[in-house]
Design an enzyme around this catalytic site. Structure first.
Site, PDB file in Angstrom:
ATOM      1  N   SER A 177       0.834  -1.207   0.000  1.00  0.00           N
ATOM      2  CA  SER A 177       0.000   0.000   0.000  1.00  0.00           C
ATOM      3  C   SER A 177       0.860   1.245   0.000  1.00  0.00           C
ATOM      4  CB  SER A 177      -0.897   0.017   1.243  1.00  0.00           C
ATOM      5  OG  SER A 177      -1.757  -1.077   1.241  1.00  0.00           O
ATOM      6  N   GLU A 260       0.074  -3.299  14.409  1.00  0.00           N
ATOM      7  CA  GLU A 260      -0.878  -3.129  13.298  1.00  0.00           C
ATOM      8  C   GLU A 260      -2.303  -3.417  13.743  1.00  0.00           C
ATOM      9  OE1 GLU A 260       0.017  -5.404   9.780  1.00  0.00           O
ATOM     10  OE2 GLU A 260      -1.469  -4.325   8.613  1.00  0.00           O
TER      11      GLU A 260
HETATM   12  C1  LIG Z   1      -6.201  -3.488   0.547  1.00  0.00           C
HETATM   13  C2  LIG Z   1      -4.990  -4.300   0.912  1.00  0.00           C
HETATM   14  C3  LIG Z   1      -3.841  -3.667   1.307  1.00  0.00           C
HETATM   15  C4  LIG Z   1      -2.701  -4.417   1.620  1.00  0.00           C
HETATM   16  N1  LIG Z   1      -1.549  -3.760   1.974  1.00  0.00           N
HETATM   17  C5  LIG Z   1      -0.421  -4.476   2.230  1.00  0.00           C
HETATM   18  C6  LIG Z   1       0.801  -3.808   2.510  1.00  0.00           C
HETATM   19  O1  LIG Z   1       0.882  -2.573   2.540  1.00  0.00           O
HETATM   20  N2  LIG Z   1       1.920  -4.549   2.719  1.00  0.00           N
HETATM   21  C7  LIG Z   1       1.886  -5.918   2.708  1.00  0.00           C
HETATM   22  O2  LIG Z   1       2.921  -6.527   2.946  1.00  0.00           O
HETATM   23  N3  LIG Z   1       0.727  -6.581   2.434  1.00  0.00           N
HETATM   24  C8  LIG Z   1      -0.418  -5.881   2.193  1.00  0.00           C
HETATM   25  N4  LIG Z   1      -1.596  -6.541   1.901  1.00  0.00           N
HETATM   26  C9  LIG Z   1      -1.575  -7.992   1.779  1.00  0.00           C
HETATM   27  C10 LIG Z   1      -2.298  -8.721   2.885  1.00  0.00           C
HETATM   28  O3  LIG Z   1      -1.529  -8.737   4.057  1.00  0.00           O
HETATM   29  C11 LIG Z   1      -2.560 -10.138   2.358  1.00  0.00           C
HETATM   30  O4  LIG Z   1      -3.482 -10.016   1.299  1.00  0.00           O
HETATM   31  C12 LIG Z   1      -3.122 -11.045   3.413  1.00  0.00           C
HETATM   32  O5  LIG Z   1      -2.154 -11.331   4.380  1.00  0.00           O
HETATM   33  C13 LIG Z   1      -3.633 -12.385   2.796  1.00  0.00           C
HETATM   34  O6  LIG Z   1      -2.622 -12.954   2.028  1.00  0.00           O
HETATM   35  P1  LIG Z   1      -2.883 -13.414   0.512  1.00  0.00           P
HETATM   36  O7  LIG Z   1      -3.562 -12.266  -0.200  1.00  0.00           O
HETATM   37  O8  LIG Z   1      -1.605 -13.932  -0.036  1.00  0.00           O
HETATM   38  O9  LIG Z   1      -3.970 -14.559   0.589  1.00  0.00           O
HETATM   39  P2  LIG Z   1      -3.683 -16.074   0.993  1.00  0.00           P
HETATM   40  O10 LIG Z   1      -2.790 -16.119   2.175  1.00  0.00           O
HETATM   41  O11 LIG Z   1      -3.285 -16.821  -0.231  1.00  0.00           O
HETATM   42  O12 LIG Z   1      -5.128 -16.541   1.445  1.00  0.00           O
HETATM   43  C14 LIG Z   1      -6.178 -16.868   0.511  1.00  0.00           C
HETATM   44  C15 LIG Z   1      -7.377 -17.324   1.322  1.00  0.00           C
HETATM   45  O13 LIG Z   1      -7.048 -18.505   2.068  1.00  0.00           O
HETATM   46  C16 LIG Z   1      -7.285 -18.310   3.458  1.00  0.00           C
HETATM   47  N5  LIG Z   1      -6.248 -18.978   4.239  1.00  0.00           N
HETATM   48  C17 LIG Z   1      -4.906 -18.864   4.063  1.00  0.00           C
HETATM   49  N6  LIG Z   1      -4.240 -19.614   4.982  1.00  0.00           N
HETATM   50  C18 LIG Z   1      -5.207 -20.191   5.764  1.00  0.00           C
HETATM   51  C19 LIG Z   1      -5.168 -21.071   6.877  1.00  0.00           C
HETATM   52  N7  LIG Z   1      -4.001 -21.482   7.394  1.00  0.00           N
HETATM   53  N8  LIG Z   1      -6.339 -21.465   7.429  1.00  0.00           N
HETATM   54  C20 LIG Z   1      -7.531 -21.040   6.921  1.00  0.00           C
HETATM   55  N9  LIG Z   1      -7.633 -20.220   5.843  1.00  0.00           N
HETATM   56  C21 LIG Z   1      -6.484 -19.785   5.278  1.00  0.00           C
HETATM   57  C22 LIG Z   1      -7.219 -16.804   3.658  1.00  0.00           C
HETATM   58  O14 LIG Z   1      -7.951 -16.397   4.791  1.00  0.00           O
HETATM   59  C23 LIG Z   1      -7.853 -16.287   2.357  1.00  0.00           C
HETATM   60  O15 LIG Z   1      -9.241 -16.341   2.443  1.00  0.00           O
HETATM   61  C24 LIG Z   1      -2.751  -5.814   1.582  1.00  0.00           C
HETATM   62  C25 LIG Z   1      -3.930  -6.460   1.181  1.00  0.00           C
HETATM   63  C26 LIG Z   1      -5.038  -5.718   0.855  1.00  0.00           C
HETATM   64  C27 LIG Z   1      -6.281  -6.436   0.430  1.00  0.00           C
END
Ligand SMILES: Cc1cc2nc3c(=O)[nH]c(=O)nc-3n(C[C@H](O)[C@H](O)[C@H](O)COP(=O)(O)OP(=O)(O)OC[C@H]3O[C@@H](n4cnc5c(N)ncnc54)[C@H](O)[C@@H]3O)c2cc1C
Length: 399
Positions: A177, A260
């Protein structure tokens, strides 16, 4: 949450509330009055430079970093007074802050884990809003599973100014972000070749304005590109800009996540109340309040917001209880996402179309952006895992 409601605040806290309210009334005027309500999730590109000027105005009057200890340039305010500040800020409809990642995440992390030199170098420009920060945690293969970070950092002894060595960073971050506005990025990188999971990671402070860092915007559902891909190709930072011991960055990274999911969200239901009231006004105006389903759901939203307020009060009472951050995140994120859905119900079928050039009104934008609330800052599923495993003591998920 209005802390004056329960009648259990001190005269000092009441005086503080009056001071904050008075200052905001006196200062959100002139050019700053036009910024009311601007910025925030899904709207962070709005009037960025003007909001930066507002943030610097706050800083010049001592209203940034109010929870930091005085020794580090803050005001050392109590948790209650910090919440009072956030409530009054939301009540005044003051613009969303531009440097919350520096102020609320990196600053407290440097105070907890940084060296005196790092604190002297980086805390004053965060407090003065002179240097903006972004968070380089997530990668294409490391979101919820953050320990899977693959970005690499190696120490190159042959380069560098003061210390004679520099970190060289290669890899990719994603969903970063506000990287496009940032001067610095804190990066979780693998610094021990062959290490796995949470071992061998380092927490590095890296300047964004250099040839080895490329920032590419990712367009969101709401039309803007607030977050980005960040590519590191031989990017460099000085050897002493590692926070904590090299290879021990996981503890620092987790410490930061604790901040956070912390204080700033406690006052936000004042802003949520404003959104709900505005939706109620819309329902009255367009007649949808006559629909019993709409009425029922608005009433439910009202009751659930009260639960969020009461939970925030409980959090203040239990201050350090580890489960509170996860409970609060689950409550507010789910509530806000449901409010977005409810807004579409109230707006009716014409909410299905955008205006010319993909122009969205505030309700369409709220609906689309709040899909992200239950993902960032730790998804709902991850919060439930934390509560299940670390608080309720249920069997750990197979890993
Ligand atoms: C608007 C926005 C701003 C962001 N800003 C930043 C930022 O500034 N810096 C940064 O580093 N990141 C940022 N992020 C990233 C955010 O931290 C990640 O999107 C988040 O941690 C989820 O990771 P992923 O998108 O890789 O999804 P995944 O980890 O691939 O998850 C996909 C789905 O599977 C589920 N899931 C995953 N593991 C498990 C488990 N063990 N048990 C049950 N369910 C599970 C999740 O809940 C989700 O529904 C941002 C995200 C958004 C949407």
């Amino acid at each position: 949450m209005d802390l004056t409601d329960p009648g259990d605040v001190t005269a000092e806290d009441r005086a503080f509330r009056a001071e904050v309210r008075g200052w905001l009334e006196d200062n959100l005027v002139g050019e700053f009055a036009a910024l009311k309500g601007l910025g925030g999730s899904g709207k962070d590109l709005e009037a960025h430079d003007e909001r930066l000027a507002w943030d610097r105005h706050l800083a010049a009057h001592g209203w940034t970093c109010i929870g930091w200890p005085e020794a580090h340039g803050g005001r050392g305010l109590s948790l209650t007074q910090q919440v009072i500040f956030h409530e009054e800020y939301a009540r005044a409809n003051a613009p969303s802050r531009v440097n919350h990642l520096g102020e609320e995440l990196l600053g407290p992390t440097l105070i907890a884990f940084g060296t005196p030199e790092q604190q002297r170098r980086f805390l004053p420009p965060i407090r003065a809003v002179e240097e903006l920060w972004c968070q380089g945690y997530s990668e294409p293969g490391a979101g919820s599973d953050l320990a899977n970070v693959q970005t690499k950092a190696r120490l190159d002894p042959s380069t560098g100014s003061g210390t004679g060595a520099q970190w060289v960073i290669d890899g990719q971050k994603v969903w970063t972000s506000l990287a496009q506005f940032s001067d610095w990025i804190f990066v979780l990188a693998r610094s021990e070749p062959g290490s796995e999971r949470h071992r061998g990671l380092s927490f590095l402070l890296v300047p964004t304005k250099q040839d080895g860092v490329e920032i590419r915007g990712i367009e969101q559902l709401t039309g803007g590109a607030e977050f980005n891909e960040v590519f590191f190709t031989g990017a460099r930072t000085d050897a002493d800009l590692v926070v904590g011991e090299p290879g021990q960055g996981w503890a620092v990274a987790m410490g930061l996540l604790g901040f956070e999911r912390g204080v700033s969200t406690l006052g936000q239901q004042v802003g949520f109340r404003r959104e709900l009231d505005a939706l109620l006004d819309l329902a009255r105006a367009n007649g949808s309040l006559g629909d019993p389903v709409v009425r029922d759901r608005l009433a439910r939203a009202d009751v659930e917001l009260e639960v969020i307020r009461l939970n925030a009060l409980r959090t203040l009472a239990e201050e350090q209880a580890p489960q509170q951050a996860s409970i609060a995140k689950l409550l507010w994120a789910g509530w806000h996402r449901t409010l977005g859905e409810l807004a579409m119900l109230v707006r009716g079928s014409d909410a299905l179309t955008a205006g010319p050039g993909y122009a969205l009104d505030e309700w369409q934008r709220l609906f689309l952006f709040t899909r992200a609330d239950t993902i960032y800052g730790g998804s709902d599923e991850i919060q439930r895992n934390i509560l299940a495993e670390r608080v309720l003591g249920l069997p750990r998920e197979a890993r």
